[in-house]
Enzyme design. Structure first.
Site, PDB file in Angstrom:
ATOM      1  N   GLY A 142      19.577  -7.134  33.604  1.00  0.00           N
ATOM      2  CA  GLY A 142      19.665  -6.603  34.957  1.00  0.00           C
ATOM      3  C   GLY A 142      19.452  -5.108  34.989  1.00  0.00           C
TER       4      GLY A 142
ATOM      5  N   GLY B  21      20.514  -1.568  37.559  1.00  0.00           N
ATOM      6  CA  GLY B  21      21.288  -1.043  38.678  1.00  0.00           C
ATOM      7  C   GLY B  21      21.250   0.468  38.681  1.00  0.00           C
ATOM      8  N   GLY B  22      21.995   1.050  39.630  1.00  0.00           N
ATOM      9  CA  GLY B  22      22.039   2.497  39.717  1.00  0.00           C
ATOM     10  C   GLY B  22      22.686   3.127  38.505  1.00  0.00           C
TER      11      GLY B  22
ATOM     12  N   GLY C  51      22.223   2.045  35.394  1.00  0.00           N
ATOM     13  CA  GLY C  51      21.377   1.908  34.227  1.00  0.00           C
ATOM     14  C   GLY C  51      20.916   0.478  34.063  1.00  0.00           C
ATOM     15  N   SER C  52      20.721   0.048  32.828  1.00  0.00           N
ATOM     16  CA  SER C  52      20.218  -1.299  32.545  1.00  0.00           C
ATOM     17  C   SER C  52      21.193  -2.055  31.662  1.00  0.00           C
ATOM     18  CB  SER C  52      18.854  -1.217  31.851  1.00  0.00           C
ATOM     19  OG  SER C  52      17.935  -0.490  32.651  1.00  0.00           O
TER      20      SER C  52
ATOM     21  N   ASP D 190      35.759  -1.299  43.915  1.00  0.00           N
ATOM     22  CA  ASP D 190      34.401  -1.809  44.141  1.00  0.00           C
ATOM     23  C   ASP D 190      34.354  -3.333  43.971  1.00  0.00           C
ATOM     24  OD1 ASP D 190      31.774  -1.473  44.894  1.00  0.00           O
ATOM     25  OD2 ASP D 190      31.054  -0.985  42.892  1.00  0.00           O
TER      26      ASP D 190
END
Length: 415
Positions: free
Chosen positions: A115, A117-118, A120-121, A230
């Site tokens: 995956g 995301g903001g 990283g990976s 979150d």
């Protein structure tokens, strides 16, 4: 008795048998006989004591010393083994620090990407023993290390069936990685928003309970309460048996459990799941109830099988699911439903619990332990909560929601 026999007897026991012959009194001879027996017994006892003493000195004493030393060694060995076992257990439970070369080897030179995301990976990796792991490489935007510190400090020392486990980490200059246990089923959002991979209602309730228990453990089960900040479907991972695990602690913070609130500046989250007090103190104080709000929004999405805000809904009144379902549930209670409204009892329970969790004032929301009690109970015992702030006339519910978001943004900017 022959003379040779008498001589042998006299020699052996030192008794003059001629004297016994000369004594004619039978009773006297009997007494003398027993006296001789007593003397012989006494001599034998003395001999035995002497022999036993010699044996004790040269045999039993060394044997006793050896036995004592063996016992002491055995006790010491047990103590050392207990310490070693404890240290091995601690090493197994605590995250391992890896070198960057180890991370490269674990991921097979970052061959399989899971995956992006903001942050990283995420890559799939494998530890010795064919243990699959997920390796999150933190991007350059997080070079200040805030997310890295949050993750390692929070989940690095906790263990719960409904909280993802941090296996290890890497920190070499600006190269930082987090190694987690691998969750083969991926994140919850892949299932609750899919028309092809829906759970049964019982399984959905079981997953909701698991998530609630994980969050409650963060709030109450640790030495310091952990506020996640979150909670959302993307941050709930599923193992092979679809057991949910709370993940992604990049925004999480540690606070003493006796603290009723935390600084607003310390909190943020994802739009659509952020509690109002996290944007402005006008709505209350930031606390563990902020996670309760996010969990309530998550529950409603699980129940509805859709995003809470869907701009492509067939009807305008259905765009904001929490408002729509609240109005329908209240109308169903008083028998004012005009259209067909078929709802499963588990769906109704999840919606009612979710609506309790998203009350605008934090003190009106239940704690996570109370949420667990509601999810474990039947739907009949649940009462409808007060009307949430954003819920009102169906026709104006969506407009009101956007107006509220604008007001919160304006308040946040003013502060």
């Amino acid at each position: 008795m022959p003379e040779r026999g008498k001589g042998t007897f006299a020699t052996a026991f030192g008794i003059d048998l001629h004297f016994l012959r000369c004594v004619n009194d039978y009773s006297y001879r009997t007494k003398l006989f027993w006296a001789v027996v007593a003397m012989i017994s006494a001599v034998d006892i003395v001999k035995f004591v002497i022999v036993f003493g010699m044996l004790s000195r040269f045999v039993f004493a060394p044997l006793a010393v050896l036995t004592f030393l063996a016992y002491k060694y055995w006790k010491t060995r047990i103590s050392i083994d207990a310490v070693e076992k404890f240290l091995q257990m601690q090493q197994a439970l605590s995250p391992t620090r890896y070198a960057y070369t180890d991370i490269t080897a674990i991921t097979g030179h970052f061959r399989e990407k899971l995956g992006q995301g903001g942050y990283g990976s995420v890559y799939k990796g494998m530890l010795p023993g064919d243990v699959n792991v997920a390796v999150k490489m933190l991007g350059n935007s997080l070079c200040n290390g805030d997310e890295f510190i949050s993750e390692v400090s929070t989940i690095g020392s906790i263990h719960h069936v409904n909280v993802v486990r941090l296996v290890g980490f890497c920190s070499e200059e600006m190269k930082r990685a987090l190694v987690y246990e691998y969750m083969p089923r991926g994140s919850l959002d892949k299932y609750i928003f899919s028309s092809e991979q829906r759970f049964s209602w019982d399984k959905l309730n079981e997953i909701a309970l698991g998530i609630a228990r994980g969050i409650n453990y963060l709030h109450q089960g640790c030495e310091m309460q952990i506020l996640h900040f979150d909670i959302k479907p993307h941050n709930i991972l599923l193992d092979n048996n679809f057991t949910p695990k709370v993940a992604d602690f990049g925004l999480a913070k540690l606070y003493p459990r006796d603290n009723s609130f935390v600084p607003v500046s310390a909190a943020w989250g994802t739009i659509g799941y952020i509690a109002p007090e996290m944007i402005s103190r006008n709505f209350g104080v930031v606390s563990c109830k902020s996670d309760v709000y996010s969990f309530g929004m998550l529950l409603l999405e699980m129940a509805g099988g859709r995003r809470n805000l869907d701009q492509h809904a067939e009807r305008r009144s259905q765009m904001y699911y929490p408002a729509w379902v609240y109005n329908h549930l209240t109308r169903q209670e008083v028998g004012e439903i005009c259209e067909a409204f078929d709802i499963h009892e588990v769906e109704r329970k999840l919606c009612v619990v979710g609506l309790w969790c998203i009350q605008m004032k934090s003190h009106d929301r239940p704690t996570m332990s109370e949420v667990i009690g509601m999810l474990e109970a039947g739907v009949d015992g649940l009462q409808m909560p007060p009307e949430p702030f954003f819920c009102g006339d169906e026709q104006n519910s969506v407009t009101g929601t956007f107006r509220l978001s604008s007001e919160l943004s304006a308040i946040s900017e003013n502060e």
